[in-house]
Design a protein around this motif. Structure first.
Motif, PDB file in Angstrom:
ATOM      1  N   ARG A 176       0.843  -1.192   0.000  1.00 29.05           N
ATOM      2  CA  ARG A 176       0.000   0.000   0.000  1.00 29.05           C
ATOM      3  C   ARG A 176       0.878   1.241   0.000  1.00 29.05           C
ATOM      4  O   ARG A 176       1.877   1.283   0.722  1.00 29.05           O
ATOM      5  CB  ARG A 176      -0.880   0.004   1.246  1.00 29.05           C
ATOM      6  N   GLY A 177       0.524   2.226  -0.797  1.00 31.78           N
ATOM      7  CA  GLY A 177       1.330   3.445  -0.816  1.00 31.78           C
ATOM      8  C   GLY A 177       0.658   4.540  -1.614  1.00 31.78           C
ATOM      9  O   GLY A 177      -0.500   4.412  -2.030  1.00 31.78           O
ATOM     10  N   THR A 178       1.415   5.601  -1.838  1.00 30.35           N
ATOM     11  CA  THR A 178       0.917   6.759  -2.576  1.00 30.35           C
ATOM     12  C   THR A 178       1.689   6.881  -3.886  1.00 30.35           C
ATOM     13  O   THR A 178       2.908   6.696  -3.896  1.00 30.35           O
ATOM     14  CB  THR A 178       1.145   8.037  -1.725  1.00 30.35           C
ATOM     15  N   VAL A 179       0.978   7.165  -4.952  1.00 31.81           N
ATOM     16  CA  VAL A 179       1.648   7.346  -6.243  1.00 31.81           C
ATOM     17  C   VAL A 179       2.521   8.591  -6.131  1.00 31.81           C
ATOM     18  O   VAL A 179       2.033   9.667  -5.798  1.00 31.81           O
ATOM     19  CB  VAL A 179       0.612   7.506  -7.381  1.00 31.81           C
ATOM     20  N   SER A 180       3.846   8.413  -6.385  1.00 29.02           N
ATOM     21  CA  SER A 180       4.738   9.545  -6.172  1.00 29.02           C
ATOM     22  C   SER A 180       5.293  10.099  -7.478  1.00 29.02           C
ATOM     23  O   SER A 180       5.881  11.176  -7.495  1.00 29.02           O
ATOM     24  CB  SER A 180       5.890   9.153  -5.245  1.00 29.02           C
ATOM     25  N   LYS A 181       5.141   9.342  -8.563  1.00 28.17           N
ATOM     26  CA  LYS A 181       5.559   9.859  -9.864  1.00 28.17           C
ATOM     27  C   LYS A 181       4.526   9.428 -10.890  1.00 28.17           C
ATOM     28  O   LYS A 181       4.076   8.281 -10.862  1.00 28.17           O
ATOM     29  CB  LYS A 181       6.927   9.278 -10.234  1.00 28.17           C
ATOM     30  N   LYS A 182       4.162  10.329 -11.743  1.00 28.24           N
ATOM     31  CA  LYS A 182       3.150  10.078 -12.767  1.00 28.24           C
ATOM     32  C   LYS A 182       3.540   8.871 -13.625  1.00 28.24           C
ATOM     33  O   LYS A 182       4.704   8.694 -13.980  1.00 28.24           O
ATOM     34  CB  LYS A 182       3.077  11.358 -13.606  1.00 28.24           C
ATOM     35  N   PRO A 183       2.597   8.004 -13.965  1.00 24.70           N
ATOM     36  CA  PRO A 183       2.909   6.845 -14.802  1.00 24.70           C
ATOM     37  C   PRO A 183       3.477   7.264 -16.151  1.00 24.70           C
ATOM     38  O   PRO A 183       3.102   8.309 -16.696  1.00 24.70           O
ATOM     39  CB  PRO A 183       1.551   6.165 -14.991  1.00 24.70           C
ATOM     40  N   VAL A 231      -0.389  11.572  -9.249  1.00 24.80           N
ATOM     41  CA  VAL A 231       0.427  11.725  -8.043  1.00 24.80           C
ATOM     42  C   VAL A 231      -0.508  12.061  -6.879  1.00 24.80           C
ATOM     43  O   VAL A 231      -1.385  12.914  -7.019  1.00 24.80           O
ATOM     44  CB  VAL A 231       1.476  12.840  -8.252  1.00 24.80           C
ATOM     45  N   GLY A 232      -0.355  11.320  -5.779  1.00 24.78           N
ATOM     46  CA  GLY A 232      -1.219  11.551  -4.615  1.00 24.78           C
ATOM     47  C   GLY A 232      -2.273  10.469  -4.441  1.00 24.78           C
ATOM     48  O   GLY A 232      -2.844  10.323  -3.357  1.00 24.78           O
ATOM     49  N   ASP A 233      -2.537   9.703  -5.484  1.00 28.38           N
ATOM     50  CA  ASP A 233      -3.503   8.604  -5.348  1.00 28.38           C
ATOM     51  C   ASP A 233      -2.985   7.587  -4.338  1.00 28.38           C
ATOM     52  O   ASP A 233      -1.773   7.286  -4.318  1.00 28.38           O
ATOM     53  CB  ASP A 233      -3.702   7.876  -6.686  1.00 28.38           C
ATOM     54  N   VAL A 234      -3.883   7.052  -3.528  1.00 26.77           N
ATOM     55  CA  VAL A 234      -3.488   6.004  -2.579  1.00 26.77           C
ATOM     56  C   VAL A 234      -3.959   4.669  -3.145  1.00 26.77           C
ATOM     57  O   VAL A 234      -5.145   4.506  -3.461  1.00 26.77           O
ATOM     58  CB  VAL A 234      -4.104   6.248  -1.187  1.00 26.77           C
ATOM     59  N   VAL A 235      -3.016   3.738  -3.311  1.00 30.10           N
ATOM     60  CA  VAL A 235      -3.365   2.462  -3.952  1.00 30.10           C
ATOM     61  C   VAL A 235      -2.747   1.282  -3.199  1.00 30.10           C
ATOM     62  O   VAL A 235      -1.800   1.447  -2.426  1.00 30.10           O
ATOM     63  CB  VAL A 235      -2.865   2.407  -5.424  1.00 30.10           C
ATOM     64  N   GLU A 236      -3.301   0.101  -3.491  1.00 34.49           N
ATOM     65  CA  GLU A 236      -2.718  -1.137  -3.012  1.00 34.49           C
ATOM     66  C   GLU A 236      -2.391  -1.950  -4.251  1.00 34.49           C
ATOM     67  O   GLU A 236      -3.285  -2.230  -5.061  1.00 34.49           O
ATOM     68  CB  GLU A 236      -3.774  -1.877  -2.193  1.00 34.49           C
ATOM     69  N   VAL A 237      -1.109  -2.285  -4.414  1.00 36.38           N
ATOM     70  CA  VAL A 237      -0.686  -3.023  -5.600  1.00 36.38           C
ATOM     71  C   VAL A 237      -0.495  -4.488  -5.219  1.00 36.38           C
ATOM     72  O   VAL A 237       0.138  -4.796  -4.214  1.00 36.38           O
ATOM     73  CB  VAL A 237       0.629  -2.430  -6.150  1.00 36.38           C
ATOM     74  N   TYR A 238      -1.035  -5.379  -6.029  1.00 37.60           N
ATOM     75  CA  TYR A 238      -0.870  -6.823  -5.841  1.00 37.60           C
ATOM     76  C   TYR A 238       0.007  -7.319  -6.984  1.00 37.60           C
ATOM     77  O   TYR A 238      -0.366  -7.153  -8.143  1.00 37.60           O
ATOM     78  CB  TYR A 238      -2.217  -7.542  -5.940  1.00 37.60           C
ATOM     79  N   GLY A 239       1.140  -7.962  -6.668  1.00 36.16           N
ATOM     80  CA  GLY A 239       1.947  -8.438  -7.792  1.00 36.16           C
ATOM     81  C   GLY A 239       3.231  -9.148  -7.416  1.00 36.16           C
ATOM     82  O   GLY A 239       3.612  -9.204  -6.248  1.00 36.16           O
ATOM     83  N   GLY A 240       3.881  -9.689  -8.436  1.00 33.31           N
ATOM     84  CA  GLY A 240       5.128 -10.433  -8.276  1.00 33.31           C
ATOM     85  C   GLY A 240       6.315  -9.493  -8.390  1.00 33.31           C
ATOM     86  O   GLY A 240       6.255  -8.501  -9.118  1.00 33.31           O
ATOM     87  N   VAL A 241       7.400  -9.806  -7.682  1.00 34.47           N
ATOM     88  CA  VAL A 241       8.539  -8.888  -7.632  1.00 34.47           C
ATOM     89  C   VAL A 241       9.670  -9.372  -8.534  1.00 34.47           C
ATOM     90  O   VAL A 241      10.119 -10.510  -8.422  1.00 34.47           O
ATOM     91  CB  VAL A 241       9.060  -8.738  -6.191  1.00 34.47           C
ATOM     92  N   ARG A 242      10.095  -8.479  -9.432  1.00 36.95           N
ATOM     93  CA  ARG A 242      11.253  -8.780 -10.296  1.00 36.95           C
ATOM     94  C   ARG A 242      12.490  -8.175  -9.668  1.00 36.95           C
ATOM     95  O   ARG A 242      12.438  -7.126  -9.042  1.00 36.95           O
ATOM     96  CB  ARG A 242      11.037  -8.174 -11.679  1.00 36.95           C
ATOM     97  N   GLY A 243      13.607  -8.865  -9.915  1.00 35.77           N
ATOM     98  CA  GLY A 243      14.852  -8.519  -9.240  1.00 35.77           C
ATOM     99  C   GLY A 243      15.477  -7.190  -9.580  1.00 35.77           C
ATOM    100  O   GLY A 243      15.453  -6.261  -8.771  1.00 35.77           O
TER     101      GLY A 243
END
Ligand code: ATP
Length: 433
Positions: free
Chosen positions: A286-293, A332-344
């Protein structure tokens, strides 16, 4: 007894579930009862050495009691299992797999089969580590020895990892997959599944999922490599799967088998703070979008997410198609929860689904400012450079334009399309269960 098996196939042929099908037929021929549904247990989707879906197969057998449950069919004859175990028999691993070893693709560099036979169910923690972390063959051999299990390793024997973790699964959440198998002389021939009938089954049986990707016109029940599997239908009710199969028009198959599985369970995901995210795991963060996609080369869309412990990049890869538009619309500022696999490297969360908890309003420009001196409409000097009055030359800043505040109301869950779905990912359709 539990028989676990893994890593028998290659990217271009065969399938461990087919080996399971053949073993079941052999066990029945030898006079054993199959106990319960066979299991198809998916493990850590981020292991670097997986062939396709990191799946292992587990079969329980012995002397059973209770009613017969239909678990499959061969050439029109039912294959059944018993509900309960009465007692075990002694069994020898070599006898059980003698006839099926020929289906192991041993000449493939990355195929390292493993077979495990154990009377005792292996400890539950093994499953959770197998679906969420990386394990070694040594870790597994220690557990197998402590539990007096028989096992057989081929080549580097890595398959005993999946085979053992599969045996240790106690379902918290389960689904089923009905797999149809082609006759052996048709494995490498062209096969056919009528997409219209797949759409029909999708509409008729709401307990099934991931059948068809309407957005991308993709028949998801059909594997995209040449394997013995003609198609596989997933769902939460084995009885409905058997009825759903009747709707599909396809090439003839030789038989089918229903597996109980952890597909669609989200068992691989663990909640983490950003500083604790490790490669080869899967997370909910869970976090806040800090840089525009931004769109990068290859068509992937990436944004930065931050919490109080750090920042991580999150990516929607090109195969996730229209899902990238949802990601692109984050602010920027959106609060989201990301579900996913982690790449190295670089550390990136590969998004499987996202929950937008708060979408910030955005300011939208509706017109250029009026000149504060002469009142005429001003013109833009260039992007980000402000405005100038055409008549009197007066200047104004970007912020002097007329804006309205637009609510975005994006709150909710969004998932990648079926075409890009991971076996373990719980489809939103099942999220309430
Ligand atoms: P599928 O049958 O769906 O095609 P797969 O072929 O993609 O599955 P496998 O061929 O089974 O995957 O390869 C995965 C390998 O990784 C197996 O040898 C398995 O034992 C091993 N493995 C599984 N889980 C882990 C884990 N958590 N840590 C290390 N190795 C693992």
């Amino acid at each position: 007894m539990y028989l676990g098996i893994d890593d028998t196939d290659s990217r271009t042929g065969m399938c461990t579930t087919y080996v399971g099908f053949k073993i079941i037929l052999r066990l029945i021929e030898m006079g054993y009862d199959i106990i319960g549904y066979p299991r198809l247990v998916r493990l850590n989707p981020n292991v670097p050495w997986k062939t396709r879906g990191n799946g292992s197969v587990v079969i329980r057998f012995g002397k059973g009691s209770g009613e017969d449950v239909v678990i499959g069919e061969l050439n029109g004859r039912r294959i059944t299992a018993k509900k309960r175990l009465v007692h075990d028999f002694d069994a020898n691993i070599d006898d059980l797999i003698k006839d099926v070893e020929r289906y192991f693709v041993l000449d493939e560099k990355n195929t390292n089969p493993g077979v495990v036979l154990t009377r005792r169910k292996l400890p539950q923690w093994l499953y959770w580590r197998g679906v969420r972390e990386l394990l070694t063959v040594d870790d597994i051999e220690r557990v197998l020895k402590a539990n007096e299990a028989q096992y057989k390793k081929y080549k580097n024997g890595r398959g005993i990892i999946g085979a053992s973790c599969g045996i240790s699964w106690r379902p918290k959440f389960r689904t089923y997959e009905l797999l149809t198998y082609l006759p052996e002389d048709s494995f490498y021939k062209r096969r056919f599944v009528d997409p219209d009938t797949v759409k029909k089954l999708d509409a008729m049986f709401p307990s099934t999922f991931d059948n068809y990707d309407y957005e991308n016109d993709y028949t998801a029940i059909m594997p995209n490599s040449t394997t013995p599997v003609l198609y596989g239908i997933r769902g939460t009710s084995p009885e409905e799967l058997m009825r759903a199969k009747e709707v599909v028009k396809s090439t003839d198959y030789e038989g089918f088998l229903i597996y109980e599985t952890n597909q669609g369970s989200d068992d691989h995901l663990v909640r983490r703070r950003i500083k604790d995210i490790k490669p080869f795991t899967s997370v909910i963060v869970r976090g806040t979008v800090s840089k525009k996609p931004r769109r990068i080369r290859g068509g992937h869309t990436i944004f930065s997410l931050e919490d109080s412990t750090g920042t991580v990049e999150c990516a929607a890869y090109e195969p996730t198609k229209k899902f990238r538009d949802i990601i692109s619309s984050l602010e920027v500022g959106d609060v989201v929860e990301v579900y996913g696999g982690v790449r190295g490297s670089p550390l990136t969360v590969n998004i499987e689904k996202i929950r937008i908890l708060k979408s910030v309003p955005v300011k939208k420009k509706i017109s250029n400012p009026r000149c504060p001196v002469c009142g005429s409409k001003m013109e833009s000097i260039g992007r980000g450079k402000g405005y100038r009055c055409r008549k009197c030359g007066t200047r104004a800043g970007e912020e002097d334009a007329k804006f309205i505040v637009v609510r975005r109301d994006m709150e909710g869950f969004y998932e990648v399309p079926v075409i890009a779905r991971r076996h373990l990912s719980k489809p939103l359709k099942l999220m309430k269960s």
